[in-house]
Design a protein around this motif. Structure first.
Motif, PDB file in Angstrom:
ATOM      1  N   ILE A  66      34.115   3.881  -1.391  1.00  0.00           N
ATOM      2  CA  ILE A  66      35.982   3.973  -2.464  1.00  0.00           C
ATOM      3  C   ILE A  66      35.879   2.881  -3.048  1.00  0.00           C
ATOM      4  N   MET A  67      36.097   2.750  -3.909  1.00  0.00           N
ATOM      5  CA  MET A  67      36.455   1.290  -4.820  1.00  0.00           C
ATOM      6  C   MET A  67      37.593   0.455  -3.879  1.00  0.00           C
ATOM      7  N   PRO A  68      38.162  -0.757  -4.634  1.00  0.00           N
ATOM      8  CA  PRO A  68      38.486  -1.613  -3.714  1.00  0.00           C
ATOM      9  C   PRO A  68      39.906  -1.165  -5.019  1.00  0.00           C
ATOM     10  N   GLY A  69      39.351  -1.421  -5.862  1.00  0.00           N
ATOM     11  CA  GLY A  69      40.151  -0.864  -6.918  1.00  0.00           C
ATOM     12  C   GLY A  69      40.377  -1.179  -8.551  1.00  0.00           C
ATOM     13  N   TYR A  70      40.845  -1.597 -10.079  1.00  0.00           N
ATOM     14  CA  TYR A  70      40.342  -1.780 -11.229  1.00  0.00           C
ATOM     15  C   TYR A  70      40.313  -3.221 -10.882  1.00  0.00           C
ATOM     16  N   PHE A  71      39.723  -3.561 -11.904  1.00  0.00           N
ATOM     17  CA  PHE A  71      39.648  -4.573 -12.641  1.00  0.00           C
ATOM     18  C   PHE A  71      40.735  -5.347 -13.236  1.00  0.00           C
ATOM     19  N   GLU A  72      41.605  -6.411 -12.936  1.00  0.00           N
ATOM     20  CA  GLU A  72      42.862  -7.362 -12.904  1.00  0.00           C
ATOM     21  C   GLU A  72      43.466  -6.088 -13.741  1.00  0.00           C
ATOM     22  N   ASP A  73      43.546  -5.277 -12.778  1.00  0.00           N
ATOM     23  CA  ASP A  73      44.982  -4.190 -12.862  1.00  0.00           C
ATOM     24  C   ASP A  73      45.497  -3.969 -11.869  1.00  0.00           C
ATOM     25  N   PRO A  74      46.484  -4.801 -11.018  1.00  0.00           N
ATOM     26  CA  PRO A  74      46.711  -4.283 -10.099  1.00  0.00           C
ATOM     27  C   PRO A  74      48.613  -2.942  -9.569  1.00  0.00           C
ATOM     28  N   ALA A  75      48.838  -3.330 -10.868  1.00  0.00           N
ATOM     29  CA  ALA A  75      49.808  -1.528 -11.472  1.00  0.00           C
ATOM     30  C   ALA A  75      48.896  -0.319 -11.214  1.00  0.00           C
ATOM     31  N   LYS A  76      47.587  -0.235 -11.734  1.00  0.00           N
ATOM     32  CA  LYS A  76      47.033   0.989 -12.345  1.00  0.00           C
ATOM     33  C   LYS A  76      46.350   1.012 -10.161  1.00  0.00           C
TER      34      LYS A  76
END
Length: 607
Positions: free
Chosen positions: A415-425
């Motif tokens: 599973i991904m660590p997150g979205y690039f440069e989008d901490p809110a999403k």
């Protein structure tokens, strides 16, 4: 593990909490994954240096590169990229489709820790979709842009946002561009072994853009660890991958996680071979696919249902094609939608004819954010539409409603660590236990036996309530409506949120309508041919006679004369509709759909 030569028997462990939430896990332990994707390349260069890894059509034959050649060129390209100052903070955006040079560039970037950003080639080739390309550039801020042919991509390469970057091309390079062959010279000043040793499982391999079917595309951070874990999980479930080198003849685009991570990496991880099919399941390109499949036999066949259908139709009267496709086939793997049962049955019959045995016919479930495979039907079944059980290392959280339709959330090493440069999403994407909120819904094939697996049951976000408070399951209803309107609709949008009735905004299949002799009179954005309206009304009325309850009764429709616009975000690069964008952009048409006085509107009240 209990296995035979092909697959792992389902063994699911279930935990049910007091609130009804269920946690499902594989009953098998996950194997140790590779550290980084370069480990696969090194392994197979040592064990099978002369085996073809990647190939593309060249004239009457194929341009083939073996593992040893690929590793040599990847190291040279990687050194050249580092020598030009590229690194973890300077992504490379790829705007052309699948090709050997694209594959080499991807592996070289991964080898030295440079994020690659493959985007749909339509964004560059379709003038109206350039806004999507510009969005990608603005989002990931690449240092370099790659296109295989400077002439074919000339318009996009000349865009100010692109022309300001370093432009790498394989053929027809113009002044100011970098020729791909220059990178093959390497850079003797770069210690490539040291650079490669510094990357690890947490190093970013790619930023993959989401399809944008529900919102503006986001860039999914895809690490080496995610991709390596996913291939270990797939090998756990499908041990035949490790007993015979797999081979595919595949067109699925590498900007999408299925083609570019799942299929590409499956060949690389298991010492297999990928022959790039430069055809597609479209009327204009299907003949090229048929030619390629006749020339090369795969051991695994990946496709979307419409692609399988087109090839099956051709195989019915082409024995050579039929024998080539099935002669060595171990697995048929469909994705994107359920495989029609008649196509499934036809392939079973052909496989028995050619080989005397059935390949494993299967599908899985996952998203760009999950690298992608998270659930897989890895034992035989006799029907389409089942996505199976959790892979090793994955925990699936199921939150059921009163009808046992479950919202799906997942946690695991893929599973991904997150979205690039989008901490809110990123924060919105995970619940308080760290589970990724997929937004998908599933139901059990057999509520009494969890080992029978699960079926996909639409997107939670697509569901809506009528004014009566009745929930409408839009995804399932849409598939039913498309089947009902076969030969009329190429796609459609289910409407009715906060209204009294369910309606359809229909995008017509103009080719099929012409062939069937329907009128194509258009006015004010809608088709108004009386023959067409009567046929749609008749089909809706027939269905209404077999339907009970407002949750599935379709009472009105409007046929749109303007096709969905990729440039305006109504259609994704995968060809899927962005329903929200369609309803927003065509708000006037939505209002007309519920105006009984509008002569273009088709209603059951008129029948």
């Amino acid at each position: 593990m209990t296995t035979d030569s092909r697959y792992l028997v389902h063994r699911v462990e279930q935990e049910t909490r007091a609130d009804g939430t269920m946690l499902l896990r594989s009953g098998y332990q996950m194997s140790t994954p590779a550290r980084v994707t370069g480990d696969w390349l090194h392994r197979w260069t040592e064990e099978a240096p002369d085996r073809v890894f990647i190939a593309e059509r060249s004239g009457a034959g194929w341009r083939e590169l073996a593992y040893a050649e690929v590793l040599e060129q990847v190291r040279a390209i990687g050194a050249a990229l580092v020598g030009r100052g590229l690194g973890a903070d300077t992504p490379i955006l790829v705007m052309s489709g699948n090709g050997v040079d694209h594959g080499l560039l991807a592996l070289a970037a991964q080898y030295v820790g440079i994020p690659l950003v493959p985007v749909a080639e339509q964004y560059a080739l379709i003038h109206g979709a350039h806004g999507r390309l510009k969005h990608a550039v603005e989002l990931v801020k690449p240092r370099m842009i790659y296109a295989d042919d400077a002439a074919r991509y000339a318009e996009a390469l000349a865009l100010p946002e692109i022309a300001a970057l370093e432009r790498l091309v394989s053929v027809n390079a113009e002044p100011g561009m970098v020729a791909f062959d220059e990178l093959l010279k390497g850079d003797s000043g770069v210690d490539i072994d040291t650079v490669h040793a510094e990357i690890g499982p947490d190093t970013v391999a790619k930023y993959l853009l989401t399809s944008g079917s529900t919102s503006t595309p986001k860039a999914v951070i895809t690490t080496h660890g995610m991709m390596c874990a996913n291939q270990a999980q797939l090998l756990d479930a499908l041990p035949f991958l490790g007993t015979k080198p797999p081979r595919i003849v595949d067109w699925l685009p590498w900007n999408h996680v299925f083609g570019g991570s799942h299929n590409f990496n499956m060949m690389l991880a298991n010492g297999g071979s990928i022959y790039i099919d430069d055809g597609k399941p479209t009327p204009a390109l299907i003949d090229r696919t048929l030619e390629n499949l006749t020339m090369k036999a795969g051991t695994i066949w990946f496709n979307v249902p419409v692609g399988f259908g087109m090839v099956v139709d051709a195989m019915k009267s082409d024995e050579a094609l039929r024998r080539s496709v099935f002669s060595e086939l171990d697995m048929i793997f469909y994705a994107g939608a359920s495989l029609p049962q008649d196509v499934w049955a036809a392939m079973e019959e052909m496989a028995i004819e050619v080989r005397g045995a059935l390949p494993l016919m299967t599908s899985s479930w996952g998203l760009t954010e999950t690298a992608p495979a998270t659930m897989l039907q890895h034992e035989p079944t006799d029907r389409s539409g089942i996505v199976g059980v959790p892979l090793t290392g994955v925990t699936t959280k199921l939150i059921p409603d009163e009808d046992m339709r479950c919202e799906v959330r997942v946690k695991g090493p893929n599973i991904m660590p997150g979205y690039f440069e989008d901490p809110a999403k990123t924060e919105e994407a995970f619940d308080d236990e760290g589970f990724f909120i997929t937004g998908d819904a599933m139901v059990f094939v057999d509520a009494g036996d969890i080992n029978k697996g699960m079926k996909f049951d639409g997107r939670i976000s697509e569901d809506f309530k009528l004014q009566t408070g009745t929930w409408v399951r839009a995804a399932g209803l849409r598939m039913e409506a498309l089947k009902l309107l076969d030969g009329i609709a190429s796609d459609l949008v289910i409407t009715g949120a906060d209204r009294k009735e369910i309606g359809l905004l229909i995008f017509p299949n103009m080719g099929a309508l012409k062939k069937a002799g329907f009128e194509e009179d258009a006015a004010d954005g809608a088709l108004i041919g009386e023959h067409l309206k009567r046929e749609i009304r008749h089909r809706l009325a027939e269905r209404a006679g077999q339907t009970s309850g407002s949750a599935s009764l379709i009472t009105r429709a409007l046929v749109l004369s303007e096709p969905p616009s990729m440039g305006d975000g109504e259609m994704t690069a995968k060809g899927n509709l962005n329903f929200r964008k369609v309803l927003t952009r065509r708000a006037e048409m939505l209002e007309r759909l519920y105006d009984n006085a509008d002569p273009a509107v088709i209603t059951l009240k008129d029948s």
